[in-house]
Scaffold this motif. Structure first.
Motif, PDB file in Angstrom:
ATOM      1  N   PHE A  79       0.766  -1.176  -0.131  1.00 20.09           N
ATOM      2  CA  PHE A  79      -0.023  -0.125   0.051  1.00 20.09           C
ATOM      3  C   PHE A  79       0.824   1.211   0.174  1.00 20.09           C
ATOM      4  N   TRP A  80       0.338   2.148  -0.888  1.00 27.67           N
ATOM      5  CA  TRP A  80       1.201   3.641  -0.652  1.00 27.67           C
ATOM      6  C   TRP A  80       1.115   4.233   0.623  1.00 27.67           C
ATOM      7  N   ILE A  81       0.051   3.788   1.214  1.00 32.65           N
ATOM      8  CA  ILE A  81      -0.356   4.526   2.684  1.00 32.65           C
ATOM      9  C   ILE A  81       1.007   3.993   3.622  1.00 32.65           C
ATOM     10  N   THR A  82       1.388   2.831   3.297  1.00 35.35           N
ATOM     11  CA  THR A  82       2.520   2.427   4.274  1.00 35.35           C
ATOM     12  C   THR A  82       3.848   3.067   3.965  1.00 35.35           C
ATOM     13  N   ARG A  83       3.936   3.509   2.802  1.00 33.21           N
ATOM     14  CA  ARG A  83       5.141   4.482   2.323  1.00 33.21           C
ATOM     15  C   ARG A  83       4.983   5.682   2.866  1.00 33.21           C
ATOM     16  N   LEU A  84       3.845   6.300   2.789  1.00 35.73           N
ATOM     17  CA  LEU A  84       3.535   7.633   3.219  1.00 35.73           C
ATOM     18  C   LEU A  84       3.729   7.645   4.798  1.00 35.73           C
ATOM     19  N   CYS A  85       3.280   6.662   5.700  1.00 38.49           N
ATOM     20  CA  CYS A  85       3.641   6.562   6.991  1.00 38.49           C
ATOM     21  C   CYS A  85       5.151   6.228   7.372  1.00 38.49           C
ATOM     22  N   ALA A  86       5.920   5.644   6.186  1.00 34.07           N
ATOM     23  CA  ALA A  86       7.217   5.275   6.387  1.00 34.07           C
ATOM     24  C   ALA A  86       7.221   4.042   7.539  1.00 34.07           C
ATOM     25  N   GLU A  87       6.136   3.237   7.232  1.00 30.34           N
ATOM     26  CA  GLU A  87       6.168   2.084   8.212  1.00 30.34           C
ATOM     27  C   GLU A  87       6.476   0.770   7.487  1.00 30.34           C
ATOM     28  N   GLY A  88       7.174   0.883   6.218  1.00 31.34           N
ATOM     29  CA  GLY A  88       7.489  -0.133   5.600  1.00 31.34           C
ATOM     30  C   GLY A  88       9.029  -0.060   4.955  1.00 31.34           C
ATOM     31  N   ARG A  89       9.090  -0.359   3.558  1.00 27.11           N
ATOM     32  CA  ARG A  89      10.410  -0.282   2.865  1.00 27.11           C
ATOM     33  C   ARG A  89      10.528   1.060   2.266  1.00 27.11           C
ATOM     34  N   GLY A  90       9.458   1.530   1.859  1.00 24.72           N
ATOM     35  CA  GLY A  90       9.449   2.491   0.760  1.00 24.72           C
ATOM     36  C   GLY A  90       9.201   3.732   1.373  1.00 24.72           C
ATOM     37  N   SER A  91       8.966   4.696   0.484  1.00 25.93           N
ATOM     38  CA  SER A  91       8.793   6.265   0.935  1.00 25.93           C
ATOM     39  C   SER A  91       7.793   6.991  -0.389  1.00 25.93           C
ATOM     40  N   VAL A  92       7.307   8.041   0.243  1.00 28.90           N
ATOM     41  CA  VAL A  92       6.640   8.749  -0.860  1.00 28.90           C
ATOM     42  C   VAL A  92       7.216  10.321  -0.568  1.00 28.90           C
ATOM     43  N   GLY A  93       7.292  11.047  -1.841  1.00 33.25           N
ATOM     44  CA  GLY A  93       8.015  12.240  -1.590  1.00 33.25           C
ATOM     45  C   GLY A  93       7.621  12.945  -3.097  1.00 33.25           C
TER      46      GLY A  93
END
Length: 198
Positions: free
Chosen positions: A96-110
Motif C-alpha cells: 500500500f502507498w499509505i505504508t510508504r506515506l507513513c514510513a512504516e514499510g520499506r519505501g517512501s513517498v515524496g
C-alpha cells in the motif's frame, strides 16, 4: 512465529484479511482525493500549476507557470512519487502507498523534481556536479537520478484523523510544509533549469 504457524494463522483469518485489504483500498482512494485537493489548493494560492491526479493517475504534479513553454510542455516540474527504486510491483515492495506515506514499510513517498531535456546518464552526471546546491536542505539527490524530498506523516496522526473523519487536518500541514520548503528553494531550481538550458 514460525513460517508454518504464520501461514496457518493467515488461513484461519483469511476473511478478515480480505476485508482488511478491501477497506484499505477504499481508504487509499479517499486519501488520494484529499491529496489532490491539497495540491490543487496550494497551487491556486501560490500561482502554480497543478496537473494530473493521485486519485486518477497515481501522479500529482506542481510547477510554476514560468517553467512551461508556449506549447504547453514543461522544462521541469515536481511530482508526487515513490522513493528511488521503489515501485508497486513485487513482493519485496510495500503493498500500500499509505505504508510508504507513513514510513512504516520499506519505501517512501515524496516530491521528485523532473527535467525534460536530458536522458538519465547525462542528468546523473549533471546532478553529481550540483550536489552542493542542495546541501543543507531536506532534498536528497537519489539514484533515479533525481532530486527528492521525502514526505512522511505519523501513523497515529493519520489514525486520529480517520477517527475524526478529517483527513484534511492531518495531511494539509504535512504537504504544505513540503511545498513551502520547495518554494523556499525555488531560486535554486530556477538556477538549475537555467544551467540545463545552456
Amino acid at each position: 512465529m514460525f513460517s508454518n504457524e504464520l501461514e496457518k494463522m493467515l488461513i484461519l483469518h483469511i476473511a478478515d484479511l480480505d476485508e482488511g485489504v478491501r477497506r484499505m483500498k477504499l481508504l487509499q482512494l479517499r486519501l488520494a482525493g484529499v491529496i489532490d485537493e491539497i495540491f490543487e489548493g496550494w497551487a491556486a494560492e501560490n500561482g502554480w500549476l497543478s496537473e494530473h491526479s493521485w486519485h486518477e493517475d497515481g501522479a500529482c504534479t506542481l510547477l510554476p507557470p514560468e517553467w512551461q513553454d508556449g506549447d504547453g510542455s514543461s522544462l521541469g516540474f515536481f511530482a508526487l512519487e515513490y522513493g528511488a527504486g521503489d515501485d508497486e510491483i513485487g513482493i519485496e515492495h510495500d503493498h500500500f502507498w499509505i505504508t510508504r506515506l507513513c514510513a512504516e514499510g520499506r519505501g517512501s513517498v515524496g516530491l521528485r523534481f523532473f527535467q525534460n531535456k536530458f536522458g538519465k546518464t547525462t542528468w546523473k552526471k549533471l546532478l553529481v556536479n550540483e550536489t552542493s546546491m542542495f546541501a543543507g536542505t531536506r532534498f536528497i539527490i537519489d539514484d533515479e537520478p533525481s532530486i527528492y524530498l521525502p514526505i512522511q506523516i505519523d501513523k497515529e496522526v493519520l489514525a486520529n484523523a480517520a477517527e475524526e473523519e478529517s483527513f484534511e487536518t492531518a495531511l494539509t500541514p504535512v504537504f504544505s510544509n513540503a511545498f513551502n520548503h520547495m518554494l523556499g528553494l525555488r531560486n535554486r531550481f530556477d538556477e538549475l533549469l537555467s544551467d540545463i538550458s545552456q
